[in-house]
Design a protein around this motif. Structure first.
Motif, short mmCIF file in Angstrom:
data_model
loop_
_atom_site.label_atom_id
_atom_site.label_comp_id
_atom_site.label_asym_id
_atom_site.label_seq_id
_atom_site.Cartn_x
_atom_site.Cartn_y
_atom_site.Cartn_z
N ASP A 167 7.37 6.04 3.97
CA ASP A 167 7.83 5.40 5.33
C ASP A 167 9.11 6.04 5.59
OD1 ASP A 167 9.61 4.13 3.63
OD2 ASP A 167 8.64 2.11 3.92
N ASN A 168 9.98 5.66 6.33
CA ASN A 168 11.33 6.34 6.63
C ASN A 168 12.29 6.15 5.85
OD1 ASN A 168 11.60 3.46 7.53
ND2 ASN A 168 12.71 4.02 9.17
N TYR A 169 11.99 5.30 4.78
CA TYR A 169 13.02 4.89 3.65
C TYR A 169 12.80 5.80 2.55
CZ TYR A 169 14.99 0.89 6.24
OH TYR A 169 15.22 0.30 7.15
N GLY A 170 11.50 6.71 2.41
CA GLY A 170 11.26 7.64 1.40
C GLY A 170 9.98 7.31 0.76
N THR A 171 9.60 7.48 -0.41
CA THR A 171 8.26 7.50 -1.29
C THR A 171 8.20 5.98 -1.51
OG1 THR A 171 8.81 9.51 -1.96
CG2 THR A 171 6.94 8.22 -3.26
N SER A 192 8.79 -3.52 0.32
CA SER A 192 8.30 -3.82 1.65
C SER A 192 8.39 -2.36 2.53
CB SER A 192 9.32 -4.77 2.33
OG SER A 192 10.62 -4.35 2.36
N THR A 193 7.65 -2.68 3.71
CA THR A 193 7.82 -1.35 4.73
C THR A 193 7.97 -1.75 5.96
OG1 THR A 193 6.65 0.66 5.15
CG2 THR A 193 5.22 -1.44 4.74
N ASN A 194 7.72 -0.89 6.98
CA ASN A 194 7.73 -1.30 8.50
C ASN A 194 6.59 -0.31 9.22
OD1 ASN A 194 8.83 1.43 8.63
ND2 ASN A 194 10.94 0.60 8.13
N LYS A 195 6.76 -0.26 10.41
CA LYS A 195 5.87 0.70 11.41
C LYS A 195 5.86 1.91 11.13
CE LYS A 195 4.98 -3.05 14.51
NZ LYS A 195 5.11 -3.48 15.90
N THR A 196 6.72 2.54 10.30
CA THR A 196 6.92 4.00 9.80
C THR A 196 5.96 4.30 8.65
OG1 THR A 196 8.81 3.75 8.42
CG2 THR A 196 9.07 4.35 10.89
N PHE A 197 5.16 3.31 8.04
CA PHE A 197 4.20 3.45 6.94
C PHE A 197 3.25 4.49 7.51
CE2 PHE A 197 0.21 2.51 5.14
CZ PHE A 197 0.51 2.39 3.57
N ASN A 198 3.18 5.59 6.40
CA ASN A 198 2.34 6.58 6.73
C ASN A 198 1.83 7.16 5.17
OD1 ASN A 198 0.98 8.55 8.19
ND2 ASN A 198 2.60 9.03 9.57
N TYR A 199 0.89 8.09 5.36
CA TYR A 199 0.49 8.62 4.22
C TYR A 199 -0.28 9.97 4.57
CZ TYR A 199 -3.94 6.63 5.92
OH TYR A 199 -4.90 6.41 6.75
N TRP A 227 2.83 -8.31 2.66
CA TRP A 227 3.26 -9.77 2.49
C TRP A 227 4.81 -9.78 2.53
CZ3 TRP A 227 1.93 -14.56 2.91
CH2 TRP A 227 2.74 -15.68 2.50
N CYS A 228 5.41 -8.99 2.07
CA CYS A 228 6.83 -8.90 2.08
C CYS A 228 7.45 -8.34 3.31
CB CYS A 228 7.40 -8.24 0.82
SG CYS A 228 7.08 -9.04 -0.58
N SER A 229 6.64 -7.81 4.09
CA SER A 229 7.10 -7.22 5.42
C SER A 229 6.94 -8.09 6.80
CB SER A 229 6.21 -5.52 5.51
OG SER A 229 6.31 -4.75 4.32
N SER A 230 7.44 -8.89 6.69
CA SER A 230 7.12 -9.91 7.84
C SER A 230 7.46 -9.26 9.32
CB SER A 230 8.36 -11.02 7.64
OG SER A 230 9.74 -10.40 7.53
N ASP A 231 7.89 -8.05 9.32
CA ASP A 231 8.00 -7.52 10.91
C ASP A 231 6.66 -7.21 11.49
OD1 ASP A 231 10.62 -8.02 10.81
OD2 ASP A 231 11.15 -5.68 10.19
N GLU A 232 5.37 -7.14 10.32
CA GLU A 232 3.96 -6.70 10.91
C GLU A 232 3.24 -7.95 11.36
OE1 GLU A 232 4.85 -3.90 11.46
OE2 GLU A 232 6.51 -3.68 9.95
N THR A 233 3.73 -9.15 11.25
CA THR A 233 3.20 -10.24 11.31
C THR A 233 2.27 -10.52 12.57
OG1 THR A 233 4.30 -11.45 9.88
CG2 THR A 233 2.93 -12.73 11.56
N ASN A 234 3.02 -9.71 13.51
CA ASN A 234 2.21 -9.89 14.97
C ASN A 234 1.07 -8.88 15.25
OD1 ASN A 234 3.50 -7.30 14.78
ND2 ASN A 234 4.46 -7.48 16.82
N LEU A 235 0.80 -8.18 14.18
CA LEU A 235 -0.46 -7.48 14.38
C LEU A 235 -1.69 -8.58 13.78
CD1 LEU A 235 0.59 -4.22 12.77
CD2 LEU A 235 0.04 -4.48 15.20
N SER A 236 -1.42 -9.39 13.35
CA SER A 236 -2.54 -10.48 12.99
C SER A 236 -2.45 -11.37 14.44
CB SER A 236 -1.95 -11.32 11.73
OG SER A 236 -2.97 -12.47 11.74
#
Length: 339
Positions: A167-171, A192-199, A227-236
């Motif tokens: 993600d935008n914080y690195g590996t 934890s991660t955010n919406k920049t999660f990628n692969y 579970w530790c990335s509470s910012d993504e809760t709204n996707l549920s």
């Protein structure tokens, strides 16, 4: 060539005639008559489902199709230890009908084949899965639009080999998709991660950015990550009924009580609202639990009629007295035996 409405285009590649016929028979039983099955080939631009021999995954033609997020993908493999089973997205010969395979076809083939069929998942989630135009073009560039549920489903169902996750914080990790394992970045203190999660497919130099001293189960790691990335809760979604396939394993001890309670409900299939009323757990926590399960490919949405966890009726006075009496008896027994 124009794709006919409510038709499902299926390719079976690298598989013998006997096994191919078994698969065709099973799929005819699973797919409703309202869908017309088209048995086609790798050149078809409208493939919905690709079924391929696991030994043929490295072929260029197959690799190109595996990169397309609009194609569901099943492997066929031979392993005496798992014969006749369907595990993750792999069918082990001899091919057999199973509830797991039915659910997989419903979720990844039928629900995305036609918007006119009523799905077993909330419309908000279906729309995300159907948004194939915005789903991961294979690129190294992180964009704010790369992250959605279809993006995560692609990781589980289409990615092959070793994937570099960041993600935008690195590996974050390197994942071995076939073996469902992950090696983590030892320098990443907060998981934890955010919406920049990628692969993307891991390059040689990227394999050195993780430690191979400890192996993690890929699904468990993804569950804990989100579970530790509470910012993504709204996707549920806020409402719905969901059934998990396995009990999550929280790494943080302080979370285990809530996770255990929620798992005990959703392992039977449960309605969000009923669970909230019964357990008095905040809606946000329940939605975070469900999203983490979705991200970890753990479970699926179900109709309310299939929920095994039901709302408990209030106890009558007589039942309350009897219940208290039974508790006292068991309490005396535990004390007598020193338990």
């Amino acid at each position: 060539m124009i794709k006919e409405q409510n038709s499902i285009h299926i390719v079976i590649s690298g598989i013998g005639l006997k096994v191919s016929n078994e698969l065709k028979s099973i799929l005819r039983d699973i797919i409703p008559e309202s869908f017309q099955i088209k048995w086609t080939n790798l050149a078809d631009p409208y493939i919905n489902l690709l079924i391929v021999n696991s030994e043929f995954l490295d072929f260029d033609g197959i690799q190109k199709l595996l990169c397309r997020p609009d194609i569901a993908f099943l492997k066929v493999s031979k392993d005496n230890q798992f014969e006749g089973q369907f595990i993750e997205n792999t069918i082990y010969t001899p091919c057999r009908m199973s509830d797991e395979l039915k659910n997989w076809v419903q979720k990844y083939v039928l629900n995305t084949a036609s918007t006119e069929n009523e799905p077993n998942i909330p419309e908000s989630i279906l729309n995300t899965l159907l948004d194939t135009q915005k789903t991961i073009a294979e690129t190294d560039k992180i964009t704010s639009h790369a992250f959605n549920l279809a993006h995560l489903q692609h990781l589980h169902q289409h990615a092959v080999g070793k994937m570099f996750i960041y993600d935008n914080y690195g590996t974050l990790a390197v994942a071995d998709i076939a073996n469902k394992i992950a090696w983590l970045n030892p320098d990443r203190e907060e998981q934890s991660t955010n919406k920049t999660f990628n692969y993307h497919s891991a390059k040689t130099d990227e394999l050195t950015k993780v430690s191979r001293k400890k192996i993690h189960n890929l699904n468990d790691w993804l569950w804990n990550l989100f579970w530790c990335s509470s910012d993504e809760t709204n996707l549920s979604p806020q409402t719905g009924c969901y059934k998990i396939s396995f009990w999550p394993q929280p790494w943080n001890k302080t979370d285990r009580n809530d996770v255990l309670k929620l798992s005990a409900c959703f392992i039977h299939g449960a309605d969000f609202k009923v669970v909230q009323e019964q357990l008095h757990i905040p809606e946000e926590t329940i939605r975070r639990f469900i999203f983490a399960c979705m991200a970890a490919n753990n479970g699926h949405f179900i109709p309310a009629s299939e929920c095994g966890y039901k709302k408990r009726e209030p106890l009558t006075t007589t039942e309350t007295i009897e219940d208290n009496g039974i508790k006292k008896i068991f309490g005396k027994l535990r004390k007598y035996f020193g338990l």
